[in-house]
Design a protein around this motif. Structure first.
Motif, PDB file in Angstrom:
ATOM      1  N   PHE A  56       1.132  -0.970   0.353  1.00 44.40           N
ATOM      2  CA  PHE A  56      -0.111  -0.530  -0.394  1.00 44.40           C
ATOM      3  C   PHE A  56       0.804   1.193   0.134  1.00 44.40           C
ATOM      4  O   PHE A  56       2.314   1.334  -0.034  1.00 44.40           O
ATOM      5  CB  PHE A  56      -1.219   0.364   1.648  1.00 44.40           C
ATOM      6  N   TYR A  57       0.661   2.442  -0.471  1.00 40.92           N
ATOM      7  CA  TYR A  57       0.627   3.769  -0.237  1.00 40.92           C
ATOM      8  C   TYR A  57       0.077   4.888   0.751  1.00 40.92           C
ATOM      9  O   TYR A  57      -0.011   4.473   1.293  1.00 40.92           O
ATOM     10  CB  TYR A  57       1.084   4.444  -1.715  1.00 40.92           C
ATOM     11  N   TRP A  58       1.185   5.342   1.925  1.00 42.98           N
ATOM     12  CA  TRP A  58       1.042   6.258   2.410  1.00 42.98           C
ATOM     13  C   TRP A  58       1.892   7.483   1.667  1.00 42.98           C
ATOM     14  O   TRP A  58       3.019   7.548   2.416  1.00 42.98           O
ATOM     15  CB  TRP A  58       1.669   5.830   4.180  1.00 42.98           C
TER      16      TRP A  58
ATOM     17  N   GLY B  11      13.625   6.655  -8.013  1.00 44.64           N
ATOM     18  CA  GLY B  11      12.400   5.852  -8.070  1.00 44.64           C
ATOM     19  C   GLY B  11      11.149   5.404  -7.737  1.00 44.64           C
ATOM     20  O   GLY B  11       9.647   5.044  -9.120  1.00 44.64           O
ATOM     21  N   SER B  12      10.762   5.571  -6.418  1.00 40.48           N
ATOM     22  CA  SER B  12      10.013   5.344  -6.002  1.00 40.48           C
ATOM     23  C   SER B  12       9.082   5.765  -4.741  1.00 40.48           C
ATOM     24  O   SER B  12      10.481   6.766  -4.284  1.00 40.48           O
ATOM     25  CB  SER B  12       9.560   3.357  -5.240  1.00 40.48           C
ATOM     26  N   LYS B  13       7.757   6.173  -4.149  1.00 39.70           N
ATOM     27  CA  LYS B  13       7.250   6.800  -3.262  1.00 39.70           C
ATOM     28  C   LYS B  13       8.069   6.707  -2.113  1.00 39.70           C
ATOM     29  O   LYS B  13       7.633   5.692  -2.164  1.00 39.70           O
ATOM     30  CB  LYS B  13       5.606   6.692  -3.624  1.00 39.70           C
ATOM     31  N   LEU B  14       8.125   7.670  -1.412  1.00 40.81           N
ATOM     32  CA  LEU B  14       8.193   6.747  -0.280  1.00 40.81           C
ATOM     33  C   LEU B  14       6.726   6.892   0.446  1.00 40.81           C
ATOM     34  O   LEU B  14       5.672   7.156   0.277  1.00 40.81           O
ATOM     35  CB  LEU B  14       8.791   8.862   0.320  1.00 40.81           C
ATOM     36  N   PHE B  15       6.999   5.919   1.309  1.00 44.04           N
ATOM     37  CA  PHE B  15       5.959   4.626   2.349  1.00 44.04           C
ATOM     38  C   PHE B  15       5.196   4.086   1.219  1.00 44.04           C
ATOM     39  O   PHE B  15       3.959   3.562   1.404  1.00 44.04           O
ATOM     40  CB  PHE B  15       5.461   5.898   3.041  1.00 44.04           C
ATOM     41  N   GLU B  16       5.628   3.496   0.012  1.00 49.61           N
ATOM     42  CA  GLU B  16       5.156   2.419  -0.721  1.00 49.61           C
ATOM     43  C   GLU B  16       5.541   0.901  -0.225  1.00 49.61           C
ATOM     44  O   GLU B  16       6.489   0.623  -0.321  1.00 49.61           O
ATOM     45  CB  GLU B  16       5.592   2.412  -2.184  1.00 49.61           C
ATOM     46  N   ILE B  17       4.618   0.189   0.686  1.00 51.51           N
ATOM     47  CA  ILE B  17       5.215  -0.234   2.246  1.00 51.51           C
ATOM     48  C   ILE B  17       4.332  -2.005   2.072  1.00 51.51           C
ATOM     49  O   ILE B  17       2.869  -1.347   1.087  1.00 51.51           O
ATOM     50  CB  ILE B  17       5.954   0.110   3.026  1.00 51.51           C
ATOM     51  N   SER B  18       4.215  -2.851   2.453  1.00 54.08           N
ATOM     52  CA  SER B  18       4.150  -4.038   2.432  1.00 54.08           C
ATOM     53  C   SER B  18       2.836  -3.816   3.498  1.00 54.08           C
ATOM     54  O   SER B  18       3.503  -3.412   4.812  1.00 54.08           O
ATOM     55  CB  SER B  18       5.053  -4.637   2.666  1.00 54.08           C
TER      56      SER B  18
ATOM     57  N   GLY C  86      13.887   1.933  -2.730  1.00 53.44           N
ATOM     58  CA  GLY C  86      13.160   2.564  -2.337  1.00 53.44           C
ATOM     59  C   GLY C  86      12.318   2.125  -1.017  1.00 53.44           C
ATOM     60  O   GLY C  86      11.805   2.364  -0.032  1.00 53.44           O
ATOM     61  N   LEU C  87      11.754   0.887  -1.154  1.00 55.69           N
ATOM     62  CA  LEU C  87      11.468  -0.465   0.203  1.00 55.69           C
ATOM     63  C   LEU C  87      12.266  -0.699   1.042  1.00 55.69           C
ATOM     64  O   LEU C  87      12.023  -0.425   2.407  1.00 55.69           O
ATOM     65  CB  LEU C  87      11.452  -1.740  -0.485  1.00 55.69           C
ATOM     66  N   LEU C  88      13.575  -0.308   1.216  1.00 53.54           N
ATOM     67  CA  LEU C  88      15.119   0.024   2.253  1.00 53.54           C
ATOM     68  C   LEU C  88      14.048   1.162   2.831  1.00 53.54           C
ATOM     69  O   LEU C  88      14.074   1.238   4.222  1.00 53.54           O
ATOM     70  CB  LEU C  88      15.757  -0.047   1.761  1.00 53.54           C
ATOM     71  N   VAL C  89      14.788   2.488   2.399  1.00 54.31           N
ATOM     72  CA  VAL C  89      14.078   3.815   2.900  1.00 54.31           C
ATOM     73  C   VAL C  89      13.273   4.015   3.399  1.00 54.31           C
ATOM     74  O   VAL C  89      12.872   3.983   4.551  1.00 54.31           O
ATOM     75  CB  VAL C  89      14.578   5.014   2.267  1.00 54.31           C
ATOM     76  N   SER C  90      11.828   3.134   2.529  1.00 60.61           N
ATOM     77  CA  SER C  90      10.929   2.937   3.185  1.00 60.61           C
ATOM     78  C   SER C  90      10.347   3.137   4.330  1.00 60.61           C
ATOM     79  O   SER C  90       9.223   2.994   4.877  1.00 60.61           O
ATOM     80  CB  SER C  90       9.452   3.278   2.141  1.00 60.61           C
TER      81      SER C  90
END
Length: 234
Positions: A35-37, A46-53, A192-196
């Motif tokens: 989901f995204y927040w 290249g990824s929106k911040l807080f696109e996370i599982s 992106g997933l690591l940082v988010s």
């Protein structure tokens, strides 16, 4: 401490352990939905911040619970909960494996292909999560008690946040790395997933600090505990 108080403390410990195990197992089962927040319109690698599982939602609860158990019941009791969580994850993996290989009836609302698509990767996820989770939780508990000894039981916010931040970075890096290695997540999404994931956990750790203070306050008031005093259930 009276026998009545010890029995109450034991029941609370079991309740916290149940919440811990539930949060851990559920996070492993639901991880495939993302989901995204977007509190900020920011892109990272290249990824929106807080696109996370969605699996990340219950996971920080486990660190809050182990910190609370560490503070009130001690390091050994916190480690015991971690070990039980590992066995619970293994048992859930066996159940999922068996359920995948049992053929569905023709009238089943969920057919084999749908079930396998949703839960098929759970065995890999649980295995990867167990490796990272085991290491991260033990690191969290060790760092928590290091700061507790260093500050003589004072500055609860310091050990809560410092222990969680470090262990959560280890956990986030390792789990994303393993999921990318297994081909569940594309390597393009790794940074992106690591940082988010890490930033989200840092925010949650900061937000749960008042709840830890509240929990510790209630325990100390109910059981007449001094600063740095722990409950001995034996």
């Amino acid at each position: 401490m009276t026998l009545k108080d010890k029995l109450l403390a034991q029941r609370i410990y079991m309740l916290l352990g149940g919440l811990f195990i539930t949060s851990l197992v559920v996070s492993n089962l639901i991880f495939q939905k993302f989901f995204y927040w977007y509190p900020f319109d920011v892109e990272i690698f290249g990824s929106k911040l807080f696109e996370i599982s969605v699996g990340i939602l219950p996971y920080p609860i486990t660190f809050l619970i182990t910190d609370l158990i560490s503070e009130i019941y001690g390091k050994k009791r916190a480690n015991d909960v971690v070990v039980v969580g590992i066995f619970a994850s293994l048992f859930s993996l066996l159940i999922i494996y068996a359920a995948i290989h049992v053929p569905a009836t023709s009238w089943s609302h969920v057919q084999d292909d749908t079930f396998s698509h949703v839960f098929g990767n759970s065995t890999i996820a649980v295995f990867a999560s167990m490796l990272t989770y085991l290491f991260a939780q033990f690191v969290d508990i060790q760092i928590y008690h290091f700061w507790k000894r260093l500050t003589n039981g004072k500055h609860l916010w310091l050990r809560n946040n410092f222990s969680t931040w470090f262990s959560q970075f280890i956990d986030t890096f390792t789990i994303v790395f393993l999921l990318c290695s297994f081909g569940i997540i594309d390597w393009a999404n790794f940074k992106g997933l690591l940082v988010s994931g890490f930033l989200f956990k840092v925010i949650v750790a900061a937000c749960d600090t008042p709840f830890l203070y509240l929990g510790v306050y209630l325990f100390r008031k109910r059981f007449n505990l001094k600063v740095n005093e722990e409950i001995d259930l034996l």
